[in-house]
Design an enzyme around this catalytic site. Sequence first.
Site, PDB file in Angstrom:
ATOM      1  N   SER A  16      47.254  43.617 -14.932  1.00 54.04           N
ATOM      2  CA  SER A  16      47.884  44.864 -14.481  1.00 54.04           C
ATOM      3  C   SER A  16      47.330  45.253 -13.108  1.00 54.04           C
ATOM      4  CB  SER A  16      47.658  45.958 -15.524  1.00 54.04           C
ATOM      5  OG  SER A  16      48.498  47.036 -15.287  1.00 54.04           O
TER       6      SER A  16
ATOM      7  N   ASP B   4      57.617  42.498 -20.127  1.00 54.97           N
ATOM      8  CA  ASP B   4      56.773  43.428 -19.369  1.00 54.97           C
ATOM      9  C   ASP B   4      57.676  44.242 -18.459  1.00 54.97           C
ATOM     10  OD1 ASP B   4      54.960  44.825 -17.913  1.00 54.97           O
ATOM     11  OD2 ASP B   4      53.901  43.088 -17.091  1.00 54.97           O
TER      12      ASP B   4
ATOM     13  N   HIS C 264      53.575  44.001 -21.669  1.00 59.60           N
ATOM     14  CA  HIS C 264      52.480  44.079 -20.685  1.00 59.60           C
ATOM     15  C   HIS C 264      51.167  43.556 -21.288  1.00 59.60           C
ATOM     16  CE1 HIS C 264      51.181  45.458 -16.782  1.00 59.60           C
ATOM     17  NE2 HIS C 264      50.355  46.374 -17.238  1.00 59.60           N
TER      18      HIS C 264
END
Length: 788
Positions: free
Chosen positions: A643, A728, A760
């Site tokens: 991320s 995601d 994600h």
Amino acid sequence: MLSFLLNILLASNAQASIQMALSDGAKPAIQRADSIQFEMKSSADVFSPKDMLSMPRPGQGVANPDGDLVIVPVSQYSFETKKTNKTIYISPLDSTIGPIEFPLVNGGEAFWLDSRTLAHVVNENIFAVTLDYNATAFASGSSSFVRVPRSPYLVGSFPIGTSPTNFKFTGSKKVHTSPNEKDDLQHILVFSANVYSDYDLNTVKEQDEKWENRGNSALVYDELFVRHWDEYVGEKKTRLFSVELNWEGGDSGGSWRLGTDYFKVLEHTEHYTPVEPFGGTDDFDVSQEHIVYTAKDPSVSGATHTRQNVYIVPLKGGLVPRELTTGHQGATHSPVFSPDGRWIAWAEMAEDGYESDRAVLVLYDLKSNKRWYLTQDWDRSVQSIEFANDGESSNPTIFVTASEHAYVKVFSFTVPDFVTSETISKPKTPKFPKPTAITHSGSVHGLQALHNGKLVFGRSSYTGPNNVYLASGASKADDHINFTRVERITQFGVKELKGKALDHGEQFWFKGAEKGREVQGWVFKPHGYGNSGDVAENDAEGTKDNSDKKEKKWPAVFFIHGGPQGAWEDGWSTRWNPNVFAQQGYFVIAVNPTGSTGFGQDFTDGITKDWGGKPFVDLLHGWKYALKHYPIDEHRAVAAGASWGGFAINWIQGHPDYGFGFKALFCHDGIFDTRNGGYTTDELYFWDHDFGGLPWSKKAKETGEKFNPSQHVDKWSTPQLIVHGGKDYRLAETEGLAAFNALQQRGVPSRLVLFPDENHWVLKPANSYKWHYEVFRWFDQFVGKDAE
Ligand SMILES: *[C@@H]1O[C@H](CO)[C@@H](O)[C@H](O)[C@H]1NC(C)=O
Ligand SMILES: *[C@@H]1O[C@H](CO)[C@@H](O)[C@H](O)[C@H]1NC(C)=O
Ligand SMILES: *[C@@H]1O[C@H](CO)[C@@H](O)[C@H](O)[C@H]1NC(C)=O
């Protein structure tokens, strides 16, 4: 720069690809051989990825009203059957002998109807399971301390296809052991379900079928959200319902019965709660008269605003919900009632659009209709709230959890007199409470205050998964409650982790980007470090002075966390578990740079509009500190992040001038093109906040471009693994594809691993195993062998 590349040459067998990188060629890279033999370490004394993934995963424990039993939902994956099973465990709250597995097959959701009856929800049916608990038998060590004297029976059924969830029962707040006792309580079950705009449980199945058979697959949108987290948004939304659930029958026998009238408590509103995508039972609470809940402000778009209002409504609805917030705040969460139903507390952020603002505890008095911002002078962000159950005390004591210096602690404070007393007026300079920490390690969640003054909570750490803890021996000081005793009740993971010698992690502090500001990091020592893998619990002072340990140098992984407003905290994780990396033979260095939470709000705010600035100074200083103080072989070091941590990997890839010197990188669900991210992410407010405006505004365009990894591809040369989830929707899959396309065209050794069915996070155990395999295999190619 050249010698940096030569090091890669020595450590890898991908010389042809490196040559291309040197000549900046656009020819396709040679596909890396799939035949590379690699096996992850696993043995009786190694905590392998497989060990971690097949451990029990305990959820939040819930105690019964009497406070003598606790149920814990546990799921567990088996690599043999390739299935996850779910079980409810039950444990007495007065000892550490438990837990005992309670045989509820399909044991997903359960809640207490009374202290001796569990409601077990299977699909759309609720069954009642009567328990007979013999404390004497338990104390004498007998395993048959809980019996089921009556076969489980059906309490009632919800309409098929509605998947009701998030149950809260008003009756389970009452202390009693016999359901026969007459009382004047309302017995109302509140729950949520996904329904169409008609707010009707009875039409869900029919409308689902109609949608499935509509003859095309188009999804059509006129407003945001289009997709959220890992789902395309459809017409169905989460709504609250209530229904009566009463004890029927005489003294000699009877049964719990579910009513058939479902009250649409939020009818005539556009309130949807629990709030997607992560909302659950923390988003609402019940008293004997009311439901209090948080919902996104219906007057603004949820994709561009974080504002959530708190409302109160009668248990069976019928009145327009009343807003308790001002309507000018940002997000709110965790609304809860005091035991007597007079007070409501919730956590509130001031700024709309900023999801990592400091959450202040707001106390609302239903008697006077006054609102107090109680923790406004406290530089911590409230995560969860629970009122102490301290009887008739006129000044309630409140427990909260909050992050502090890489732990999630329990704090308590007593509400001051000027708030509770009608006769004392508010002082000119009121002294607002600063909560006192009463736990100091691990990560706590799920506080539950018992009628007997004890406190139940869940806690995990770097060395073990979530377990139930009981705090007892309450002593009331002027401004808080403390406990003389905190004991662990359940033993999840103890058996599985025996002999694995996991590292607690050691904290280190170093000078950061800002003058006079110390920044914190964690170090985990590799398996085999300090003789026979015994990374001793008491090895607090580390390694600096121990000369025979100094001789051997170890490879290292540098962890960069996501968020970016998050932190590496002393808690258990099945996704980025530092011990799993340490057990494969790496030092793990995990730094909490500018932007991290739990070190003061200004430190969290410091990353705003500065993504590629201060955080990288902190990261670099932390890394250099680690190189200096631990026996790390700097020629065998790699970095990994997901991320925002994946953004950081791509940013480091384009900044060899920083001098990190990593030999390989791993980017999971990261950002390649920062500016594009501002248009493609689901929660648009996040980007707008962090870059200082809408993506086309002058300021945000500048900041977005300034910190855009795609602007520095011409300098990319370090071997990189990319993993991305097809579902995601936070950072779209194309970010991973773009980075891979760039690396391949530059001839940099690279590999792309896609998980079409993961969001994600990589959550499915078999996929997670593959994730670990690919990551360790990648690192091993470049730093696996001692270069010396
Ligand atoms: C659940 O799975 C674990 C691990 O495979 C196993 O030990 C346990 O007995 C299973 N429980 C049930 C109720 O099937
Ligand atoms: C509880 O257990 C004790 C010890 O096993 C036994 O003597 C007693 O009869 C039990 N009580 C009941 C009510 O079953
Ligand atoms: C709370 O009690 C524990 C155990 O008696 C003690 O060690 C600790 O210092 C106390 N904390 C505070 C803040 O009083």
